[in-house]
Design an enzyme around this catalytic site. Structure first.
Site, PDB file in Angstrom:
ATOM      1  N   ASP A  85      59.037 -70.946  27.909  1.00  0.00           N
ATOM      2  CA  ASP A  85      58.140 -70.177  27.584  1.00  0.00           C
ATOM      3  C   ASP A  85      56.855 -70.885  27.799  1.00  0.00           C
ATOM      4  O   ASP A  85      56.594 -71.914  27.688  1.00  0.00           O
ATOM      5  CB  ASP A  85      58.168 -70.076  25.863  1.00  0.00           C
ATOM      6  CG  ASP A  85      57.218 -69.246  25.088  1.00  0.00           C
ATOM      7  OD1 ASP A  85      56.893 -68.171  25.804  1.00  0.00           O
ATOM      8  OD2 ASP A  85      56.975 -69.356  23.848  1.00  0.00           O
ATOM      9  N   HIS A  86      55.729 -70.094  28.624  1.00  0.00           N
ATOM     10  CA  HIS A  86      54.486 -70.633  28.861  1.00  0.00           C
ATOM     11  C   HIS A  86      54.613 -71.782  29.763  1.00  0.00           C
ATOM     12  O   HIS A  86      53.810 -72.653  29.543  1.00  0.00           O
ATOM     13  CB  HIS A  86      53.716 -70.924  27.731  1.00  0.00           C
ATOM     14  CG  HIS A  86      53.235 -69.733  26.853  1.00  0.00           C
ATOM     15  ND1 HIS A  86      52.055 -68.765  27.302  1.00  0.00           N
ATOM     16  CD2 HIS A  86      53.702 -69.126  25.669  1.00  0.00           C
ATOM     17  CE1 HIS A  86      52.067 -67.897  26.383  1.00  0.00           C
ATOM     18  NE2 HIS A  86      52.964 -68.023  25.448  1.00  0.00           N
ATOM     19  N   ASP A 107      52.738 -68.960  33.363  1.00  0.00           N
ATOM     20  CA  ASP A 107      51.599 -68.577  32.634  1.00  0.00           C
ATOM     21  C   ASP A 107      50.433 -69.030  33.313  1.00  0.00           C
ATOM     22  O   ASP A 107      49.810 -70.211  33.073  1.00  0.00           O
ATOM     23  CB  ASP A 107      51.415 -69.036  31.318  1.00  0.00           C
ATOM     24  CG  ASP A 107      50.223 -68.432  30.378  1.00  0.00           C
ATOM     25  OD1 ASP A 107      49.410 -67.712  30.941  1.00  0.00           O
ATOM     26  OD2 ASP A 107      50.245 -68.817  29.147  1.00  0.00           O
ATOM     27  N   GLY A 211      54.774 -61.969  18.113  1.00  0.00           N
ATOM     28  CA  GLY A 211      55.461 -60.914  17.326  1.00  0.00           C
ATOM     29  C   GLY A 211      55.675 -60.844  15.897  1.00  0.00           C
ATOM     30  O   GLY A 211      55.697 -59.875  15.106  1.00  0.00           O
ATOM     31  N   THR A 212      55.145 -62.111  15.255  1.00  0.00           N
ATOM     32  CA  THR A 212      55.212 -62.302  13.948  1.00  0.00           C
ATOM     33  C   THR A 212      53.901 -61.544  13.313  1.00  0.00           C
ATOM     34  O   THR A 212      52.872 -61.851  13.638  1.00  0.00           O
ATOM     35  CB  THR A 212      55.052 -63.907  13.698  1.00  0.00           C
ATOM     36  OG1 THR A 212      56.318 -64.650  13.915  1.00  0.00           O
ATOM     37  CG2 THR A 212      54.916 -64.278  11.997  1.00  0.00           C
ATOM     38  N   THR A 234      56.493 -68.188  14.845  1.00  0.00           N
ATOM     39  CA  THR A 234      55.990 -68.451  13.582  1.00  0.00           C
ATOM     40  C   THR A 234      56.762 -67.893  12.406  1.00  0.00           C
ATOM     41  O   THR A 234      56.711 -68.797  11.338  1.00  0.00           O
ATOM     42  CB  THR A 234      54.480 -67.871  13.485  1.00  0.00           C
ATOM     43  OG1 THR A 234      53.936 -68.288  14.660  1.00  0.00           O
ATOM     44  CG2 THR A 234      53.689 -68.146  12.135  1.00  0.00           C
TER      45      THR A 234
END
Length: 287
Positions: A85-86, A107, A211-212, A234
């Site tokens: 991720d990232h 990213d 998305g949280t 999160t």
């Protein structure tokens, strides 16, 4: 089942009008919870690993070996991707791929557009030769997550999205369209008009970061407009912490780490199951 890349699971999600959840892992218990939820729901799943989480857990190779060991011991039969991720650079993406990651995100969104194209193309060339899928980002997602800080949201430009996809051959795209990392202040306002335009111009699965806290009706609309991957972190952090705090408040004398962490693991599993049902991925691994 062995680890797989994200490419086919996201293309199937795009065709089937549902989204696959990326749930970030931070340790053994988080990984157990997410894998157990995926198996119970018969849902494909993406295990997200930030560079910070990988460092915390001991390194990319440690993470891959832990995931593989758990998948074998837990008899996991659903498709699982392990995704950086990232990823902050070509070098980090290469290190993750060499360690056994089946998917990476580069990213380079904070760089000028041409530099983003150059770095992303370099990652795609290395990754695709090894059967690894690649996600890229355009625009700026607000909020903060681990080493990634975006002060304010800058929407992705649809024409730049089209050009990035054509020139790099990425498998999925995360265009910044109003979502943020971490809790939202007020109700999220996603750029659905831009999302639809980007879907039509690129034709590849889109990714929603942060998305949280996004209302279900906005999630459903995003999926209808080509969003095939939704990142959640999160919400699991909050659920885990709440369960552990409640246990310690109820029994402040407990000191067995398994008794302290266990309820947090259960809370993550329940949260992930809820998200899989919301995203429409439950049952899709059985088809």
């Amino acid at each position: 089942m062995s680890l797989v890349s994200m490419k086919e699971m996201l293309n199937e999600a795009l065709r089937g009008k549902y989204a696959v959840g990326q749930f970030n892992i931070n340790n053994l218990e988080w990984t157990q919870a997410i894998l157990a939820a995926a198996e119970e729901e018969k849902s494909p799943v993406i295990l997200g690993v930030s560079e910070g989480a990988a460092r915390y857990m001991g390194g990319f190779k440690t993470v891959v070996n832990m995931v593989k060991g758990l998948m074998e011991d837990m008899n996991i039969t659903v498709p699982v991707a392990i995704h950086l991720d990232h990823g902050s650079s070509f070098e980090k993406c290469k290190a993750a791929i060499d360690a056994g990651f089946t998917s990476v995100m580069i990213d380079a969104s904070h760089h000028p557009f041409e530099e983003n194209v150059r770095i992303t193309s370099q990652v795609v060339e290395y990754a695709h030769a090894r059967g690894v899928s690649v996600e890229a980002e355009l625009g700026i997602v607000g909020g903060q997550e681990d080493d990634v800080v975006g002060e304010g949201v800058i929407y992705a430009d649809p024409k730049e999205c089209e050009e990035l996809v054509k020139r790099t051959g990425i498998d999925c795209l995360a265009p910044a369209l109003g979502s943020v990392h971490g809790p939202y202040k007020g109700e999220p306002k996603l750029g659905f008009a831009e999302m639809e335009k980007i879907r039509d111009l690129t034709g590849i699965p889109l990714v929603l970061h942060g998305g949280t806290g996004i209302p279900t009706e906005q999630i459903q609309r995003a999926i209808s407009l080509g969003t095939s991957k939704i990142n959640v972190n999160t919400e699991n952090q909050i659920a885990f912490t709440k369960a552990v705090r409640e246990l310690l408040a109820k029994d402040p004398n407990v000191y067995d780490p398994r008794k302290i962490i266990g309820p947090g693991r259960d809370a993550i599993k329940a949260t992930v199951i809820g998200k899989m049902r919301e995203f429409g991925s439950s049952g899709k691994a059985a088809q």
